[in-house]
Design a protein around this motif. Sequence first.
Motif, mmCIF file in Angstrom:
data_model
loop_
_atom_site.group_PDB
_atom_site.id
_atom_site.type_symbol
_atom_site.label_atom_id
_atom_site.label_comp_id
_atom_site.label_asym_id
_atom_site.label_seq_id
_atom_site.Cartn_x
_atom_site.Cartn_y
_atom_site.Cartn_z
ATOM 1 N N ALA A 38 43.918 45.667 41.363
ATOM 2 C CA ALA A 38 44.665 46.399 40.622
ATOM 3 C C ALA A 38 45.035 47.761 41.252
ATOM 4 O O ALA A 38 43.966 48.654 41.635
ATOM 5 C CB ALA A 38 44.249 46.535 39.112
ATOM 6 N N PRO A 39 46.178 48.184 40.818
ATOM 7 C CA PRO A 39 46.504 49.908 41.289
ATOM 8 C C PRO A 39 45.902 50.814 40.221
ATOM 9 O O PRO A 39 45.583 50.559 39.123
ATOM 10 C CB PRO A 39 47.946 49.862 41.219
ATOM 11 N N LEU A 56 29.908 37.517 28.074
ATOM 12 C CA LEU A 56 31.266 37.866 27.909
ATOM 13 C C LEU A 56 31.946 37.349 28.631
ATOM 14 O O LEU A 56 33.050 36.658 28.364
ATOM 15 C CB LEU A 56 31.333 39.358 28.076
ATOM 16 N N ASN A 57 31.653 37.090 30.105
ATOM 17 C CA ASN A 57 32.425 36.508 31.227
ATOM 18 C C ASN A 57 32.628 35.043 30.715
ATOM 19 O O ASN A 57 33.837 34.454 30.927
ATOM 20 C CB ASN A 57 32.049 36.639 32.526
ATOM 21 N N PRO A 68 39.973 41.961 40.047
ATOM 22 C CA PRO A 68 40.729 42.857 39.082
ATOM 23 C C PRO A 68 41.892 42.164 38.887
ATOM 24 O O PRO A 68 42.816 42.365 37.745
ATOM 25 C CB PRO A 68 40.953 44.147 39.708
ATOM 26 N N VAL A 69 42.501 41.541 39.732
ATOM 27 C CA VAL A 69 43.985 40.895 39.624
ATOM 28 C C VAL A 69 43.950 39.825 38.535
ATOM 29 O O VAL A 69 45.034 39.781 37.900
ATOM 30 C CB VAL A 69 44.661 40.561 40.822
ATOM 31 N N THR A 110 34.730 41.278 32.839
ATOM 32 C CA THR A 110 34.448 42.142 33.757
ATOM 33 C C THR A 110 34.899 41.928 34.937
ATOM 34 O O THR A 110 34.179 41.683 35.949
ATOM 35 C CB THR A 110 32.959 42.455 33.762
ATOM 36 N N PRO A 111 36.362 41.895 35.296
ATOM 37 C CA PRO A 111 37.006 41.437 36.636
ATOM 38 C C PRO A 111 36.436 42.520 37.719
ATOM 39 O O PRO A 111 36.865 42.097 38.870
ATOM 40 C CB PRO A 111 38.231 41.290 36.146
ATOM 41 N N ASN A 112 36.318 43.675 37.541
ATOM 42 C CA ASN A 112 36.138 44.682 38.383
ATOM 43 C C ASN A 112 34.654 44.783 38.995
ATOM 44 O O ASN A 112 34.516 45.684 39.800
ATOM 45 C CB ASN A 112 36.398 46.049 37.693
ATOM 46 N N PHE A 113 33.871 44.050 38.489
ATOM 47 C CA PHE A 113 32.293 43.981 39.394
ATOM 48 C C PHE A 113 32.523 42.827 40.512
ATOM 49 O O PHE A 113 32.908 41.760 40.353
ATOM 50 C CB PHE A 113 31.583 43.369 38.360
ATOM 51 N N LEU A 114 31.880 43.115 41.705
ATOM 52 C CA LEU A 114 31.903 42.322 42.950
ATOM 53 C C LEU A 114 31.072 41.183 42.283
ATOM 54 O O LEU A 114 31.326 40.121 42.595
ATOM 55 C CB LEU A 114 31.077 42.837 43.862
#
Length: 474
Positions: A151-152, A305-306, A434-435, A442-446
């Motif tokens: 994500a930007p 949560l995921n 993130p997209v 939590t999409p921003n975690f590897l």
Amino acid sequence: MTVRIGVVGGGPSGCAAAVALCSAAEAHHSPVDVTVFEKQAPYKGRTFNTGDPVLLLNTSAGVTSVRAENPNDFVSFLATHRPTNPADFVARTEAAAYLQQTMNGLGGRFSRLRVRQMEVRCVEETPEADLAVRSEGSRFLFDALVLAMGAPFRTLETASAVRCVSPYPVCQLDDVEQDDAVLILGSHLSAIDACVWLHSKEHRGPITLLSRSGRLPAVRRSLLHSDAGRDAERAVVNAAARQGVKRLQCLAPVLAQQGGASMAKALNGSASFRDGADEFMAAWQESEAGPAPWERLMMFAIDALNTEWPLTPAAERGDFQQRIGARLGRFISAMPLRNARILAGMLATGQLRLAAGGLDQAGRPSFDDAPPPGAPNQFDVIINATGLGRPADDPFLAELARKRLVRINADGGVDVDAATGRVKSALPIYALGPVAQGAIYTPNFLYSSVRSAQGLKAILPRGVDSIRQHTEAA
């Protein structure tokens, strides 16, 4: 037939997709041709885009493996250079080196894995049911496409004549003079990175962190799976069974009960929004004394949560976010203890100040309490550390949505099936990282990207016909 798969994005999420696909191809003896496109330096993305080891990962080495079947793969990589504890927080430069070595190793075994430093500008469907990708004058045909470009960062329109810069890549902060008065917009992990970077450059000028809450993330020693997390999971499952409700509704009470005093205070809403500095200093001292009870529950909370998020109605998700989300987020996205020590020193000397507020309607910094001396008109530089924005704000993704190749969900991410990662459209397009904001919590975690990439393994490596049949059924 060889399955041709394009991956848009060569950062952590794109590498997770490529690793999962190659692993599945090897297990099923299926011929797969994977091409990864990255417009900037591969293996870094926005997350690891730094050449300086001062910036740490915000997850422990033990949950940063890009191989789902080998959780200690990153720890083993680090051990070739120095002894490493799975609980350690290490430099992002080391994570980027790990991704590069992993991808190079795959490339040596899979001659059809390629990483191209090219920007994807256009995607279209061909009459032959292929997906055509156009990049810098070249055209590539694929049977399926994976969107993993992240994500930007949020952009802000300020009315100030003072220059406004982003903390990523951190080289943009090199022009900040040592005595400059700095205003940092935001107080989450991006803002912490900016403070740590300025400290490493021996910055002397005053720094103000301005955010809506005026609070900092929590502090932790590690982020690992633990027996305490498994105990909490059983408690949540049992509570849900007794009450006849979804696990999501039982999560917060169990975390508040088992997570210790600081978590109970935060989740029960008794913490003030005006004691950010004192709250942080207490959290730092607690972490110095030893791991807080809530630390051992965080990986369970992330997994729960995921898992539950896609199964929960939108109204319940909105209620959870409003009541619990921001409070719990401070613990899920906590800062490593080493970073907390740096911030504690800056607060103790008075160099760093926390303030509640934001930008007013005219785009000027606005303070809820008394502004620092000279504010808001005498800052030398503004750092926009408000974090990632909506994926849909990316021009490439917006163009895909305009062509109806993807749909955008209420959170501004790609609307996908959380179990498989498949975009909810008639085309064989998948998304993770993130997209896919909004599809998982939590999409921003590897770690989350690696788990999401496992859905690709069950569908893509079985042949072109199965991809097309799956698409027709969808």
